[in-house]
Design an enzyme around this catalytic site. Structure first.
Site, PDB file in Angstrom:
ATOM      1  CG  HIS A  77      -3.813   3.202   1.115  1.00  0.00           C
ATOM      2  ND1 HIS A  77      -3.752   2.721  -0.109  1.00  0.00           N
ATOM      3  CD2 HIS A  77      -3.813   2.078   1.819  1.00  0.00           C
ATOM      4  CE1 HIS A  77      -4.044   1.346  -0.075  1.00  0.00           C
ATOM      5  NE2 HIS A  77      -4.163   0.895   0.945  1.00  0.00           N
ATOM      6  CB  CYS A  94      -1.013   0.034   1.107  1.00  0.00           C
ATOM      7  SG  CYS A  94      -2.108  -1.445   1.103  1.00  0.00           S
ATOM      8  CG  ASN A 148      -6.849  -1.536  -0.114  1.00  0.00           C
ATOM      9  OD1 ASN A 148      -5.773  -1.035  -0.792  1.00  0.00           O
ATOM     10  ND2 ASN A 148      -6.352  -1.823   1.249  1.00  0.00           N
TER      11      ASN A 148
HETATM   12  N1  COA Z   1     -18.800  -9.843   6.340  1.00  0.00           N
HETATM   13  C1  COA Z   1     -19.507 -10.068   7.703  1.00  0.00           C
HETATM   14  N2  COA Z   1     -18.906 -10.669   8.724  1.00  0.00           N
HETATM   15  C2  COA Z   1     -17.695 -10.682   8.839  1.00  0.00           C
HETATM   16  C3  COA Z   1     -16.658 -10.325   7.558  1.00  0.00           C
HETATM   17  C4  COA Z   1     -17.445  -9.713   6.359  1.00  0.00           C
HETATM   18  N3  COA Z   1     -16.711  -9.683   5.297  1.00  0.00           N
HETATM   19  N4  COA Z   1     -15.604 -10.049   7.981  1.00  0.00           N
HETATM   20  C5  COA Z   1     -15.401 -10.594   9.188  1.00  0.00           C
HETATM   21  N5  COA Z   1     -16.725 -10.844   9.572  1.00  0.00           N
HETATM   22  C6  COA Z   1     -16.943 -11.198  11.346  1.00  0.00           C
HETATM   23  C7  COA Z   1     -15.914 -11.745  11.848  1.00  0.00           C
HETATM   24  O1  COA Z   1     -15.943 -13.064  11.484  1.00  0.00           O
HETATM   25  C8  COA Z   1     -16.303 -11.566  13.123  1.00  0.00           C
HETATM   26  O2  COA Z   1     -17.314 -12.303  13.750  1.00  0.00           O
HETATM   27  P1  COA Z   1     -17.437 -12.712  15.246  1.00  0.00           P
HETATM   28  O3  COA Z   1     -17.624 -11.582  15.902  1.00  0.00           O
HETATM   29  O4  COA Z   1     -18.599 -13.686  15.054  1.00  0.00           O
HETATM   30  O5  COA Z   1     -16.025 -13.582  15.171  1.00  0.00           O
HETATM   31  C9  COA Z   1     -16.897 -10.054  13.149  1.00  0.00           C
HETATM   32  O6  COA Z   1     -17.400  -9.969  11.758  1.00  0.00           O
HETATM   33  C10 COA Z   1     -15.756  -9.104  13.561  1.00  0.00           C
HETATM   34  O7  COA Z   1     -14.674  -9.216  13.098  1.00  0.00           O
HETATM   35  P2  COA Z   1     -13.231  -8.373  13.259  1.00  0.00           P
HETATM   36  O8  COA Z   1     -12.201  -9.039  12.239  1.00  0.00           O
HETATM   37  O9  COA Z   1     -13.042  -8.133  14.502  1.00  0.00           O
HETATM   38  O10 COA Z   1     -13.838  -6.940  12.572  1.00  0.00           O
HETATM   39  P3  COA Z   1     -13.239  -5.694  12.616  1.00  0.00           P
HETATM   40  O11 COA Z   1     -14.129  -4.815  13.167  1.00  0.00           O
HETATM   41  O12 COA Z   1     -11.851  -5.604  12.951  1.00  0.00           O
HETATM   42  O13 COA Z   1     -13.352  -5.028  11.122  1.00  0.00           O
HETATM   43  C11 COA Z   1     -12.029  -4.966   9.028  1.00  0.00           C
HETATM   44  C12 COA Z   1     -12.739  -5.792  10.283  1.00  0.00           C
HETATM   45  C13 COA Z   1     -11.015  -5.709   8.228  1.00  0.00           C
HETATM   46  C14 COA Z   1     -13.087  -4.127   8.637  1.00  0.00           C
HETATM   47  C15 COA Z   1     -11.067  -4.074   9.998  1.00  0.00           C
HETATM   48  O14 COA Z   1     -10.245  -4.509  10.901  1.00  0.00           O
HETATM   49  C16 COA Z   1      -9.910  -3.124   9.117  1.00  0.00           C
HETATM   50  O15 COA Z   1     -10.646  -2.614   8.057  1.00  0.00           O
HETATM   51  N6  COA Z   1      -8.770  -3.234   9.238  1.00  0.00           N
HETATM   52  C17 COA Z   1      -7.844  -2.683   8.625  1.00  0.00           C
HETATM   53  C18 COA Z   1      -7.705  -3.311   7.434  1.00  0.00           C
HETATM   54  C19 COA Z   1      -6.960  -2.727   6.264  1.00  0.00           C
HETATM   55  O16 COA Z   1      -7.068  -1.456   6.385  1.00  0.00           O
HETATM   56  N7  COA Z   1      -6.335  -3.353   5.633  1.00  0.00           N
HETATM   57  C20 COA Z   1      -5.359  -2.980   4.389  1.00  0.00           C
HETATM   58  C21 COA Z   1      -4.274  -2.175   4.852  1.00  0.00           C
HETATM   59  S1  COA Z   1      -3.432  -1.802   3.488  1.00  0.00           S
END
Ligand code: COA
Length: 330
Positions: A257, A113, A287
């Site tokens: 980004h 990224c 992204n």
């Molecule tokens: N749809 C539905 N549910 C989903 C899901 C999806 N696409 N992805 C994950 N979940 C669920 C998980 O399984 C979890 O369920 P559980 O509580 O029953 O275990 C719940 O949603 C919460 O998951 P979690 O991973 O803790 O969510 P989060 O609040 O951390 O959000 C992201 C996930 C990926 C959106 C977030 O962490 C994020 O954006 N992080 C930064 C990622 C990023 O920027 N990456 C690129 C960097 S360059």
């Protein structure tokens, strides 16, 4: 003193629109979850056998046209991607062949990224020393062919999209130029966002067992990425401004980004910077990693968000972890 200015830009995304609801045919997810957590509504995916170099060619030709140049005017290619067409050689060589400019050096930059920012900085250094006059800097990604479409991969798969963005950097003695780029990396976090296989440190590099376990797909500790991003981005933005004696209040536009709309909202809040001055298009593209900053910058310029003389900040954080910020005088 020589510097480099952006003489032209281009961007390209594939025609195929994949909406959040389309993803629920393969995995257990909902439009509501994706929009609420990330801001993403749709992304573009390639159809058939299309690699990063093909997307990059479209963006690069547009950038050349905008700059009023032809491929033979280019002295060097810098190609940022985490999704090269093939394992080796790099996509820069493939793009060079597509542009029909044999002999011109082509360098791939593997910084995810932050890849576009790293490339911009490398190009800027070559131009400042006088070694090169015009460099094509391109970020391009095809994520869609490498994502886990099952529920197992849903946290990662819903955020990525395909696309390419390009900029022509040209030597200048004028005021409009890249003022500075500050870059960082912290490899202690390498495994928090990675695609592990095929891997030279594994023997064999790829096996049926590895494929079955999904080790070829990107894996992410989303919470750790989020937490680091919202700390490192404000830090590097303050730092690059400070070392150039520019006040945040004088910045016309922040082009971050596009990893997650929530990250960008939180960064703006922490900086106490008006969100209207933060450019976002993740809603439409997801992204696109190395392509996201140049796509966003080109769209912002196309929408008339930038005037000559404006200070523009580019900032990114991602896998590596790597991060950085560029201060540009438009
Ligand atoms: N749809 C539905 N549910 C989903 C899901 C999806 N696409 N992805 C994950 N979940 C669920 C998980 O399984 C979890 O369920 P559980 O509580 O029953 O275990 C719940 O949603 C919460 O998951 P979690 O991973 O803790 O969510 P989060 O609040 O951390 O959000 C992201 C996930 C990926 C959106 C977030 O962490 C994020 O954006 N992080 C930064 C990622 C990023 O920027 N990456 C690129 C960097 S360059």
């Amino acid at each position: 003193m020589f510097g480099s200015r952006i003489a032209g830009m281009g961007h390209y995304v594939p025609d195929r629109v994949v909406k959040n609801d389309d993803l629920s045919q393969w995995m257990d997810t909902t439009d509501e979850w994706i929009v609420q957590r990330t801001g993403i509504r749709e992304r573009r995916w390639v159809e058939g056998d299309v690699g990063a170099a093909e997307l990059a060619e479209h963006a690069s030709r547009q950038a050349l046209e905008e700059a009023g140049l032809s491929p033979s005017d280019i002295d060097m290619i810098l190609f940022a991607t985490l999704s090269p067409d093939i394992c080796f050689p790099g996509s820069g060589c493939l793009l060079q062949a597509r542009l029909g400019i044999p002999g011109v050096p082509a360098l791939d930059v593997r910084n995810q990224c932050s890849g576009f920012l790293y490339s911009l900085s490398v190009a800027d250094q070559f131009i400042r020393t006088g070694a090169m006059k015009r460099i094509l800097v391109v970020g391009a990604e095809v994520h869609s062919t490498g994502l886990d479409l099952s529920t197992r991969g849903r946290d990662v798969t819903v955020i990525f999209g395909d696309g390419a963005g390009a900029a022509i950097l040209e030597q200048t003695e004028g005021e409009s130029r890249i003022l500075d780029t500050e870059l960082h990396a912290d490899g202690r976090y390498a495994e928090m966002l990675m695609a592990e296989a095929p891997a030279s440190r594994l023997n064999p590099r790829l096996s049926v067992e590895m494929l079955e376990a999904g080790r070829q797909f990107p894996k992410m500790d989303g919470k750790a990425v989020f937490k680091q991003a919202v700390e490192r981005l404000p830090e590097v933005i303050h730092s690059v401004l400070r070392r150039n004696g520019v006040a945040l209040a004088d910045v016309a536009l922040l082009v971050p980004h596009q990893a997650n709309l929530r990250i960008n909202e939180m960064v703006a809040r922490q900086l106490n910077f008006p969100f209207e001055k933060v450019y976002n298009n993740i809603q439409r593209y997801g992204n696109t990693t190395a392509a996201s900053i140049p796509i966003a910058l080109h769209e912002a310029a196309g929408e008339g968000r930038l005037k000559k003389g404006d200070y523009v900040l580019l900032a990114g954080f991602g896998s590596g972890f790597t991060w950085g910020a560029s201060l540009v005088r438009w």
